[in-house]
Design a protein around this motif. Sequence first.
Motif, PDB file in Angstrom:
ATOM      1  N   LEU A   1      25.562 -33.088 -29.330  1.00 45.56           N
ATOM      2  CA  LEU A   1      25.636 -32.291 -30.549  1.00 45.56           C
ATOM      3  C   LEU A   1      24.271 -31.687 -30.851  1.00 45.56           C
ATOM      4  CD1 LEU A   1      27.047 -31.333 -33.168  1.00 45.56           C
ATOM      5  CD2 LEU A   1      26.378 -33.525 -34.187  1.00 45.56           C
ATOM      6  N   ILE A   2      24.242 -30.379 -31.064  1.00 41.96           N
ATOM      7  CA  ILE A   2      23.022 -29.697 -31.499  1.00 41.96           C
ATOM      8  C   ILE A   2      23.189 -29.381 -32.980  1.00 41.96           C
ATOM      9  CG2 ILE A   2      21.402 -27.832 -31.047  1.00 41.96           C
ATOM     10  CD1 ILE A   2      21.944 -29.739 -28.675  1.00 41.96           C
ATOM     11  N   ALA A   3      22.412 -30.055 -33.802  1.00 46.07           N
ATOM     12  CA  ALA A   3      22.492 -29.892 -35.251  1.00 46.07           C
ATOM     13  C   ALA A   3      21.094 -29.634 -35.795  1.00 46.07           C
ATOM     14  CB  ALA A   3      23.094 -31.135 -35.906  1.00 46.07           C
ATOM     15  N   ASN A   4      20.981 -28.595 -36.613  1.00 48.91           N
ATOM     16  CA  ASN A   4      19.692 -28.236 -37.194  1.00 48.91           C
ATOM     17  C   ASN A   4      18.651 -27.969 -36.110  1.00 48.91           C
ATOM     18  OD1 ASN A   4      18.214 -27.812 -39.637  1.00 48.91           O
ATOM     19  ND2 ASN A   4      17.156 -29.746 -39.322  1.00 48.91           N
ATOM     20  N   GLY A   5      19.121 -27.427 -34.964  1.00 48.70           N
ATOM     21  CA  GLY A   5      18.231 -27.148 -33.848  1.00 48.70           C
ATOM     22  C   GLY A   5      17.780 -28.383 -33.093  1.00 48.70           C
ATOM     23  N   TYR A   6      18.438 -29.489 -33.296  1.00 51.29           N
ATOM     24  CA  TYR A   6      18.004 -30.786 -32.787  1.00 51.29           C
ATOM     25  C   TYR A   6      19.106 -31.361 -31.907  1.00 51.29           C
ATOM     26  CZ  TYR A   6      16.802 -35.815 -33.381  1.00 51.29           C
ATOM     27  OH  TYR A   6      16.501 -37.141 -33.204  1.00 51.29           O
ATOM     28  N   ALA A   7      18.769 -31.730 -30.677  1.00 51.61           N
ATOM     29  CA  ALA A   7      19.731 -32.367 -29.778  1.00 51.61           C
ATOM     30  C   ALA A   7      19.865 -33.833 -30.168  1.00 51.61           C
ATOM     31  CB  ALA A   7      19.280 -32.238 -28.330  1.00 51.61           C
ATOM     32  N   VAL A   8      21.007 -34.203 -30.728  1.00 50.68           N
ATOM     33  CA  VAL A   8      21.176 -35.545 -31.273  1.00 50.68           C
ATOM     34  C   VAL A   8      21.246 -36.586 -30.169  1.00 50.68           C
ATOM     35  CG1 VAL A   8      22.579 -36.968 -32.797  1.00 50.68           C
ATOM     36  CG2 VAL A   8      22.374 -34.527 -33.234  1.00 50.68           C
ATOM     37  N   GLY A   9      21.916 -36.280 -29.062  1.00 52.04           N
ATOM     38  CA  GLY A   9      21.998 -37.237 -27.963  1.00 52.04           C
ATOM     39  C   GLY A   9      23.337 -37.173 -27.256  1.00 52.04           C
ATOM     40  N   GLN A  10      23.311 -37.422 -25.965  1.00 49.68           N
ATOM     41  CA  GLN A  10      24.515 -37.327 -25.149  1.00 49.68           C
ATOM     42  C   GLN A  10      25.418 -38.535 -25.374  1.00 49.68           C
ATOM     43  OE1 GLN A  10      23.952 -35.724 -21.141  1.00 49.68           O
ATOM     44  NE2 GLN A  10      25.291 -37.325 -20.357  1.00 49.68           N
ATOM     45  N   THR A  11      26.716 -38.286 -25.468  1.00 46.85           N
ATOM     46  CA  THR A  11      27.683 -39.344 -25.718  1.00 46.85           C
ATOM     47  C   THR A  11      28.045 -40.073 -24.428  1.00 46.85           C
ATOM     48  OG1 THR A  11      29.577 -37.893 -25.331  1.00 46.85           O
ATOM     49  CG2 THR A  11      28.699 -37.990 -27.572  1.00 46.85           C
ATOM     50  N   ARG A  12      28.827 -41.126 -24.574  1.00 49.48           N
ATOM     51  CA  ARG A  12      29.458 -41.744 -23.418  1.00 49.48           C
ATOM     52  C   ARG A  12      30.469 -40.768 -22.822  1.00 49.48           C
ATOM     53  NH1 ARG A  12      31.573 -47.367 -25.688  1.00 49.48           N
ATOM     54  NH2 ARG A  12      32.319 -45.973 -27.329  1.00 49.48           N
ATOM     55  N   ALA A  13      30.866 -41.031 -21.596  1.00 50.56           N
ATOM     56  CA  ALA A  13      31.659 -40.050 -20.853  1.00 50.56           C
ATOM     57  C   ALA A  13      33.068 -40.541 -20.576  1.00 50.56           C
ATOM     58  CB  ALA A  13      30.976 -39.707 -19.535  1.00 50.56           C
ATOM     59  N   LEU A  14      33.966 -39.576 -20.387  1.00 56.63           N
ATOM     60  CA  LEU A  14      35.310 -39.814 -19.880  1.00 56.63           C
ATOM     61  C   LEU A  14      35.491 -38.965 -18.627  1.00 56.63           C
ATOM     62  CD1 LEU A  14      37.649 -39.734 -23.010  1.00 56.63           C
ATOM     63  CD2 LEU A  14      37.148 -41.687 -21.562  1.00 56.63           C
TER      64      LEU A  14
END
Length: 589
Positions: free
Chosen positions: A368-381
């Motif tokens: 998620l890119i919020a406020n120009g900030y990459a919050v972090g990659q989630t777990r995957a499916l």
Amino acid sequence: TGGASSAGYGFYFEAELNNRLGIGDNTSPSFNADPIAYYCAGTFINYSQNASEPDGDSLRYEIINPRENIGGNVVPYAAGFSMNNPFTTDPANPYNLDPQTGNISFLPTVGGEVSVIAMRVDEYRFDSTYFFWEKVGSSNREIQVVIGSPQFCQQTAAQGVKLDPNAPGVSLDARGRQQKDYNCYDSTVTLRFTLPVECVSVSPDGTDFRLTAPNGQPIPVKGIQTYCNNNNETDSITLKLYKPLIFNGDYFLYSKYGTDGNTLLNKCGKPMEEFDTIILKVNNCLNPVYGVVGVTVDQDRRNRIDYFVDTNTVPTRFLNFIRIYRSEDSGSTYNLVNTGNPLLGYAFDGSPGQNGVDNQYYYYAIDLIANGYAVGQTRALHTINLQADLTNLANVPVSWSSYAGVNYSDFANLQYQLQFGEENDTGGYDWQDVTTGFPTSDSTATFSAVGQDPGNYALRVITLTDANGYSSESNWVIYGVPVDPIIPDPEAPPLTVPDVFTPNGDGLNDRWTIDGIENWNSRKVAIFDRWGRKVWSSDKYTNDNPFEGKDSNGQDLADGTYFYTIELNNPMTYQSETLSGSINIMRGN
């Protein structure tokens, strides 16, 4: 002067006005900055003269010779010194005046020197009749300055620019670094100093500082606001951020060299050490909740990634976009493949293509890119990849990759359903569940196509709907059920095509029966009217389901002459034949 004693000379101050021009009110300019009398050797000096003029006239600064009285008696400088070189300075940083701002800058190198600085500020007014700038007044001042030896300078000044540890809210962490609490959504950061900072050393574009988020990502500084006094010094500055602080954690603010070539300088010319750090502690923000809902193969040609962003945990106004990452090596490495709208909830990855989705499964994660900030990659499916051995349609082993790409609790009792579909007229498939052995929690099974009519088919695996109402689909495995071969009867009569029949419902000659046609594997028949329009056709003509004098919609055709084509093929004997002719429909009265 310039190393020699100047005690035997007086100071001379002067102000002048030009009131002969008929220019109206006129006031001589005045100096606002305090005359500093002491500087330390080895420190870079910014010495602001900062004059003002209430009539709005333009000001220009210049260096002049010190004088003892009107009309002359210039105060002499010692040998090697002059009004433009009153001190011993670093050759790379000589004595210099900015005529527009009145800022004097230099780096003195010899302690114990005493000299006099003489300045004049001239005021000019534009003559709109003759289009030139007319000098309308001036003021001067003289200042005796002592360059002290470094060992005699105050320790506080020698330390350079330091943040005030006693400023409201400032404390020290375990490593002795200053830290300060900030509120969620703050978009400014205010710093207070132990000694005033030279305003001229502050880059207005904010490049004197760098701010990094808790994950190390830089956050741009939009600019810096100063609070300059008459001496062009400020005891604090406010950094303006492009976007507010919206995530919990420690933000690190570093000092650095700005676009002006220096860090901040205090009033004694000492710099702020590069990479001095203050920690901004941000709490009480919402923690963004987002993730991958599921991934599925879409129509055997691309992958669809479904995701969610909980707008109760991050305001919509701060949402920028979603990044879609794919792994082709079981999650070892990920590459950016697409971006998506955070509120749309799904995105597609078409780059694998049909060959790709048929050959392997793919992991997907989002950021998620919020406020120009990459919050972090989630777990995957990862997608489901189905494989089948079609060597023997009566016994087809099938296997598929487990859908539990991560240990989500929803997948603890996940079950799969194998489906087969017969190709329809639109190019799609009409799907039906395989009932024997399904649903199952295993990822292997055996399927039999025995009993299926000849035609084109496909296999797929789907997951049973989970607690969120989501189901995932695998790729398709395409297969065909061939027509059972017909062995021609050598005793059978030859093909006989009637040229007339009477579909009147009397039970006599009501159907167009073609003797011998069923000895052929492939038998396509088409009926045309006298204008060449096809009115009826069959790809598998049999005398049990023949032409009965009706069109393709089941409506009775008018009596008259029609035309036919018959295409016959027998792959077992490599025979083929095409017949054409006319047929009469006669119902009578």
